[in-house]
Design an enzyme around this catalytic site. Structure first.
Site, PDB file in Angstrom:
ATOM      1  N   LYS A  11      11.440  13.572  10.655  1.00 42.44           N
ATOM      2  CA  LYS A  11      11.434  12.223  11.629  1.00 42.44           C
ATOM      3  C   LYS A  11      11.613  11.154  11.089  1.00 42.44           C
ATOM      4  O   LYS A  11      11.689  11.097   9.946  1.00 42.44           O
ATOM      5  CB  LYS A  11       9.964  12.635  12.341  1.00 42.44           C
ATOM      6  CG  LYS A  11       8.745  12.113  11.504  1.00 42.44           C
ATOM      7  CD  LYS A  11       7.628  12.859  12.177  1.00 42.44           C
ATOM      8  CE  LYS A  11       6.391  12.486  11.148  1.00 42.44           C
ATOM      9  NZ  LYS A  11       5.259  13.132  11.635  1.00 42.44           N
ATOM     10  N   TYR A  29       7.019 -19.419  -2.186  1.00 41.19           N
ATOM     11  CA  TYR A  29       6.369 -19.884  -1.119  1.00 41.19           C
ATOM     12  C   TYR A  29       4.926 -19.900  -1.165  1.00 41.19           C
ATOM     13  O   TYR A  29       4.155 -18.832  -1.558  1.00 41.19           O
ATOM     14  CB  TYR A  29       6.591 -19.063   0.298  1.00 41.19           C
ATOM     15  CG  TYR A  29       7.917 -19.080   0.823  1.00 41.19           C
ATOM     16  CD1 TYR A  29       8.422 -20.324   1.204  1.00 41.19           C
ATOM     17  CD2 TYR A  29       8.965 -18.071   0.845  1.00 41.19           C
ATOM     18  CE1 TYR A  29       9.831 -20.470   1.444  1.00 41.19           C
ATOM     19  CE2 TYR A  29      10.179 -18.212   1.486  1.00 41.19           C
ATOM     20  CZ  TYR A  29      10.843 -19.325   1.573  1.00 41.19           C
ATOM     21  OH  TYR A  29      11.998 -19.688   2.065  1.00 41.19           O
TER      22      TYR A  29
END
Ligand code: PLP
Length: 374
Positions: free
Chosen positions: A43, A264
């Site tokens: 999956k 950042y």
């Protein structure tokens, strides 16, 4: 996709998928569960590895288990004639015709799915296989024990070949009670006297609860060489091989003075003059933005003696880049190859530094990352 596409792309990031490792891991499952047949769980695009590579590497499986009926169709179109299990069965009644046409085995986990099969007037002469799913305590999908036996008899009356199925909530809790005992007792009591093959075990049960395998095991994460617990040391002795190697390169190097800040928000502050490397891989590639300073990245040939070594992440993960501390890697240069996860850095180690498990990182590999099938 694959090698030819990858070679046309300038940006150096690449997920290389080792089909030989798939074969090895599938053989390990066979050794651990020699009496059982194997549903290879593919999956979520084969846990982010892509169907193509998994299909190639897992050819000797007994069947593939997945969620989306269109992925089942992809398998048939690519020549798979073995069994396919739709792990959550039908999402809508109108998928039944296609499921039958594709010859899929179906999970049936709720009353409305039983009803859909009873309503169906067009059933093929060849009865399909049903994996009737019991809620034995996880309280996610499955029929409660009180109604399970009735559903079994109803589907049996329609001519389906029935299997008993359940799923464990705690098979990965290696040294804590309760593990699988209570669910196993519930399962055994509920199916008593109803002759049918069984399917119980996910990877964690295959590794640690071999009293609970059943006739069909359902390994997922262990086929990809990662740990059901989220901790690599727990599978170090299972001799699995890593299938996905996420690689990139250093694309820039900065020389920082003491006290300079990185990325950042300036989360990291240089404790001394140092070099940092900038790597072409960020959260838009699937690298976790939550990764803390110190998350390991392996740099090929970076060490003083030219061997590879681990360099710690510094500063916040950006969309397209991360930065690493090159103080121990005097030979690292622009163009040096790095491994974000793979054999040198288990994906579970990156996950642990990011507050998650390897499953999530593998599944979240972004579509923009080219896949090379080896
Ligand atoms: C995903 C899934 C598995 C595989 O689980 P792993 O922990 O990856 O081995 C097995 N069974 C069912 C029903 C699943 O949904």
């Amino acid at each position: 996709m694959g090698v030819s596409t990858a070679s046309l792309i300038n940006r150096p990031i690449l997920a290389s998928i080792h089909t030989e490792a798939f074969r090895h891991n599938l053989n390990r499952v066979r050794e651990l569960a020699p009496e059982s047949k194997i549903w290879s769980v593919i999956k979520a695009r084969s846990y982010g590895h892509g169907f193509e590579a998994a299909f190639k590497g897992l050819q000797s499986t007994d069947g593939f288990a997945l969620l989306d009926i269109y992925d089942a169709r992809w398998l048939r179109e690519n020549g798979w004639q073995g069994r396919i299990l739709l792990l959550e069965g039908l999402f809508h009644q109108n998928e039944l015709a296609l499921a039958q046409e594709l010859g899929c085995d179906l999970v049936v986990h709720c009353e409305s799915q039983v009803q859909w099969l009873e309503d169906d007037q067009t059933r093929h002469a060849k009865p399909a296989n049903i994996f009737l799913k019991m809620n034995s305590g996880m309280n996610r999908l499955g029929l409660n024990p009180a109604v399970y036996r009735t559903a079994f008899h109803r589907l049996h009356a329609l001519g389906y070949h029935l299997h008993h199925m359940t799923h464990f909530a705690n098979a990965d809790q290696v040294d804590q009670a309760p593990t699988v005992g209570e669910q196993l007792d519930c399962f055994d009591e509920t199916i008593a006297g109803l002759e049918a093959p069984t399917s119980l075990a996910n990877s964690a049960a295959i590794l640690w609860h071999r009293n609970a395998l059943g006739d069909w095991v359902r390994p997922g994460i262990m086929l990809y060489g990662a740990s059901p617990t989220g901790s690599f040391k727990d599978i170090a002795h299972a001799h699995l091989q890593t299938v996905m190697h996420l690689q990139s390169e250093i694309i820039d190097i900065q020389e920082l003075p003491k006290g300079a800040r990185v990325g950042y928000g300036g989360r990291y502050e240089a404790p001394e003059a140092m070099r940092i490397g900038v790597i072409a891989c960020g959260y838009a590639d699937g690298y976790p933005r939550q990764a803390k300073d110190g998350t390991p990245v392996w740099v090929e040939g970076g060490a003083a003696d030219d061997s590879g070594l681990i360099c710690p992440l510094v500063g916040r993960v950006s969309m397209d880049m991360i930065m690493i501390d090159l103080r121990n890697a005097p030979h690292a240069r622009i163009g040096s190859h790095v491994e974000l996860w793979g054999t040198q850095v288990p994906v579970d180690d990156v996950a642990q530094m990011s507050g998650t498990i390897g499953y999530e990182l593998l599944c979240a590999l972004a579509p923009r990352v080219p896949i090379e099938i080896k």
